[in-house]
Design a protein around this motif. Sequence first.
Motif, PDB file in Angstrom:
ATOM      1  N   ASN A  53       0.819  -1.212   0.000  1.00 12.12           N
ATOM      2  CA  ASN A  53       0.000   0.000   0.000  1.00 12.12           C
ATOM      3  C   ASN A  53       0.856   1.266   0.000  1.00 12.12           C
ATOM      4  O   ASN A  53       0.487   2.258  -0.625  1.00 12.12           O
ATOM      5  N   GLU A  54       1.992   1.229   0.682  1.00 17.95           N
ATOM      6  CA  GLU A  54       2.896   2.380   0.648  1.00 17.95           C
ATOM      7  C   GLU A  54       3.458   2.579  -0.757  1.00 17.95           C
ATOM      8  O   GLU A  54       3.627   3.712  -1.212  1.00 17.95           O
ATOM      9  N   LEU A  55       3.722   1.469  -1.426  1.00 21.20           N
ATOM     10  CA  LEU A  55       4.204   1.548  -2.808  1.00 21.20           C
ATOM     11  C   LEU A  55       3.129   2.149  -3.719  1.00 21.20           C
ATOM     12  O   LEU A  55       3.421   3.013  -4.556  1.00 21.20           O
ATOM     13  N   VAL A  56       1.886   1.721  -3.540  1.00 16.27           N
ATOM     14  CA  VAL A  56       0.773   2.256  -4.327  1.00 16.27           C
ATOM     15  C   VAL A  56       0.633   3.761  -4.064  1.00 16.27           C
ATOM     16  O   VAL A  56       0.439   4.549  -5.000  1.00 16.27           O
ATOM     17  N   LEU A  57       0.767   4.159  -2.818  1.00 16.33           N
ATOM     18  CA  LEU A  57       0.658   5.578  -2.467  1.00 16.33           C
ATOM     19  C   LEU A  57       1.756   6.395  -3.157  1.00 16.33           C
ATOM     20  O   LEU A  57       1.479   7.477  -3.693  1.00 16.33           O
ATOM     21  N   LYS A  58       2.967   5.866  -3.176  1.00 18.06           N
ATOM     22  CA  LYS A  58       4.070   6.562  -3.871  1.00 18.06           C
ATOM     23  C   LYS A  58       3.769   6.700  -5.357  1.00 18.06           C
ATOM     24  O   LYS A  58       4.030   7.747  -5.952  1.00 18.06           O
ATOM     25  N   GLU A  59       3.226   5.643  -5.942  1.00 14.87           N
ATOM     26  CA  GLU A  59       2.880   5.688  -7.368  1.00 14.87           C
ATOM     27  C   GLU A  59       1.756   6.684  -7.625  1.00 14.87           C
ATOM     28  O   GLU A  59       1.779   7.411  -8.615  1.00 14.87           O
ATOM     29  N   LEU A  60       0.775   6.734  -6.743  1.00 13.99           N
ATOM     30  CA  LEU A  60      -0.325   7.691  -6.895  1.00 13.99           C
ATOM     31  C   LEU A  60       0.184   9.130  -6.773  1.00 13.99           C
ATOM     32  O   LEU A  60      -0.303  10.027  -7.469  1.00 13.99           O
ATOM     33  N   ASP A  61       1.163   9.341  -5.895  1.00 17.25           N
ATOM     34  CA  ASP A  61       1.729  10.682  -5.721  1.00 17.25           C
ATOM     35  C   ASP A  61       2.485  11.153  -6.958  1.00 17.25           C
ATOM     36  O   ASP A  61       2.631  12.357  -7.170  1.00 17.25           O
ATOM     37  N   LEU A  62       2.956  10.220  -7.774  1.00 17.88           N
ATOM     38  CA  LEU A  62       3.689  10.579  -8.991  1.00 17.88           C
ATOM     39  C   LEU A  62       2.766  11.008 -10.130  1.00 17.88           C
ATOM     40  O   LEU A  62       3.217  11.655 -11.082  1.00 17.88           O
ATOM     41  N   LEU A  63       1.481  10.670 -10.011  1.00 17.07           N
ATOM     42  CA  LEU A  63       0.534  10.948 -11.104  1.00 17.07           C
ATOM     43  C   LEU A  63       0.143  12.420 -11.163  1.00 17.07           C
ATOM     44  O   LEU A  63       0.127  13.125 -10.161  1.00 17.07           O
ATOM     45  N   GLU A  64      -0.200  12.841 -12.381  1.00 16.37           N
ATOM     46  CA  GLU A  64      -0.732  14.195 -12.604  1.00 16.37           C
ATOM     47  C   GLU A  64      -2.178  14.224 -12.108  1.00 16.37           C
ATOM     48  O   GLU A  64      -2.832  13.196 -12.002  1.00 16.37           O
ATOM     49  N   GLU A  65      -2.689  15.425 -11.829  1.00 23.61           N
ATOM     50  CA  GLU A  65      -4.061  15.584 -11.333  1.00 23.61           C
ATOM     51  C   GLU A  65      -5.116  15.003 -12.271  1.00 23.61           C
ATOM     52  O   GLU A  65      -6.136  14.496 -11.832  1.00 23.61           O
ATOM     53  N   ASP A  66      -4.862  15.065 -13.580  1.00 22.74           N
ATOM     54  CA  ASP A  66      -5.866  14.617 -14.553  1.00 22.74           C
ATOM     55  C   ASP A  66      -5.648  13.171 -15.006  1.00 22.74           C
ATOM     56  O   ASP A  66      -6.290  12.715 -15.948  1.00 22.74           O
ATOM     57  N   ALA A  67      -4.777  12.443 -14.331  1.00 20.01           N
ATOM     58  CA  ALA A  67      -4.487  11.054 -14.723  1.00 20.01           C
ATOM     59  C   ALA A  67      -5.688  10.157 -14.438  1.00 20.01           C
ATOM     60  O   ALA A  67      -6.464  10.395 -13.515  1.00 20.01           O
ATOM     61  N   ASN A  68      -5.827   9.141 -15.287  1.00 25.48           N
ATOM     62  CA  ASN A  68      -6.890   8.158 -15.093  1.00 25.48           C
ATOM     63  C   ASN A  68      -6.424   7.102 -14.093  1.00 25.48           C
ATOM     64  O   ASN A  68      -5.344   6.540 -14.216  1.00 25.48           O
ATOM     65  N   VAL A  69      -7.263   6.838 -13.094  1.00 21.47           N
ATOM     66  CA  VAL A  69      -6.972   5.822 -12.086  1.00 21.47           C
ATOM     67  C   VAL A  69      -8.129   4.844 -12.092  1.00 21.47           C
ATOM     68  O   VAL A  69      -9.296   5.236 -12.127  1.00 21.47           O
ATOM     69  N   TYR A  70      -7.767   3.559 -12.091  1.00 19.26           N
ATOM     70  CA  TYR A  70      -8.792   2.515 -12.102  1.00 19.26           C
ATOM     71  C   TYR A  70      -8.630   1.619 -10.886  1.00 19.26           C
ATOM     72  O   TYR A  70      -7.530   1.355 -10.438  1.00 19.26           O
ATOM     73  N   LYS A  71      -9.780   1.164 -10.389  1.00 20.78           N
ATOM     74  CA  LYS A  71      -9.793   0.256  -9.245  1.00 20.78           C
ATOM     75  C   LYS A  71     -10.394  -1.066  -9.707  1.00 20.78           C
ATOM     76  O   LYS A  71     -11.413  -1.082 -10.397  1.00 20.78           O
ATOM     77  N   LEU A  72      -9.758  -2.145  -9.322  1.00 17.24           N
ATOM     78  CA  LEU A  72     -10.247  -3.470  -9.687  1.00 17.24           C
ATOM     79  C   LEU A  72     -11.317  -3.896  -8.684  1.00 17.24           C
ATOM     80  O   LEU A  72     -11.068  -4.034  -7.493  1.00 17.24           O
ATOM     81  N   ILE A  73     -12.534  -4.065  -9.187  1.00 19.76           N
ATOM     82  CA  ILE A  73     -13.649  -4.544  -8.359  1.00 19.76           C
ATOM     83  C   ILE A  73     -14.154  -5.815  -9.018  1.00 19.76           C
ATOM     84  O   ILE A  73     -14.804  -5.774 -10.057  1.00 19.76           O
ATOM     85  N   GLY A  74     -13.818  -6.947  -8.383  1.00 13.74           N
ATOM     86  CA  GLY A  74     -14.146  -8.237  -8.998  1.00 13.74           C
ATOM     87  C   GLY A  74     -13.371  -8.351 -10.306  1.00 13.74           C
ATOM     88  O   GLY A  74     -12.179  -8.066 -10.358  1.00 13.74           O
ATOM     89  N   PRO A  75     -14.060  -8.700 -11.408  1.00 13.36           N
ATOM     90  CA  PRO A  75     -13.374  -8.828 -12.693  1.00 13.36           C
ATOM     91  C   PRO A  75     -13.378  -7.519 -13.514  1.00 13.36           C
ATOM     92  O   PRO A  75     -12.927  -7.506 -14.646  1.00 13.36           O
ATOM     93  N   VAL A  76     -13.860  -6.425 -12.912  1.00 10.81           N
ATOM     94  CA  VAL A  76     -14.060  -5.180 -13.657  1.00 10.81           C
ATOM     95  C   VAL A  76     -13.147  -4.061 -13.137  1.00 10.81           C
ATOM     96  O   VAL A  76     -12.975  -3.888 -11.942  1.00 10.81           O
ATOM     97  N   LEU A  77     -12.571  -3.301 -14.081  1.00  9.47           N
ATOM     98  CA  LEU A  77     -11.828  -2.104 -13.716  1.00  9.47           C
ATOM     99  C   LEU A  77     -12.785  -0.929 -13.740  1.00  9.47           C
ATOM    100  O   LEU A  77     -13.424  -0.658 -14.744  1.00  9.47           O
ATOM    101  N   VAL A  78     -12.888  -0.220 -12.613  1.00 10.37           N
ATOM    102  CA  VAL A  78     -13.805   0.914 -12.494  1.00 10.37           C
ATOM    103  C   VAL A  78     -12.973   2.177 -12.341  1.00 10.37           C
ATOM    104  O   VAL A  78     -12.041   2.236 -11.531  1.00 10.37           O
ATOM    105  N   LYS A  79     -13.319   3.200 -13.145  1.00  7.67           N
ATOM    106  CA  LYS A  79     -12.592   4.463 -13.072  1.00  7.67           C
ATOM    107  C   LYS A  79     -12.845   5.115 -11.715  1.00  7.67           C
ATOM    108  O   LYS A  79     -13.956   5.095 -11.205  1.00  7.67           O
TER     109      LYS A  79
END
Length: 130
Positions: free
Chosen positions: A45-71
């Motif tokens: 989770n700390e690694l994910v947080l570091k990666e999220l901090d590197l993203l631009e404000e308008d970057a697309n982020v997806y979350k895996l919920i079951g077999p589906v990626l949700v924006k």
Amino acid sequence: MSSSMALRDLQRDLESKANDLAKIQKDIAKDHQLRKKYTIQLGENELVLKELDLLEEDANVYKLIGPVLVKQDLAEANANVRKRIEYISAELKRVDASIQDNEGQQNSKREAMMKLQQRLQSIQAGKAKA
């Protein structure tokens, strides 16, 4: 006759303490496994947080919920990961406290068992002399 009854009582007491000690040791082993799991999750989770901090404000982020990626909104994703880190850290503290408590109980059980064994040996030595 009373020394043989005392001997049996001491042996029973020793067995009981040995069983308690075994249970405590199992609990400690479980807690160590749990601690290992939480430590790995915290690192991920700390690694994910570091990666999220590197993203631009308008970057697309997806979350895996079951077999589906949700924006997902970047700020929301960031908040979720921080909350997860907070939860995992609290669980790690709880598990550490449990380990420390169980190790204290383990040490006191060992000391009690050693005293019982010494008493048993002195009674048996007294019987052997008689």
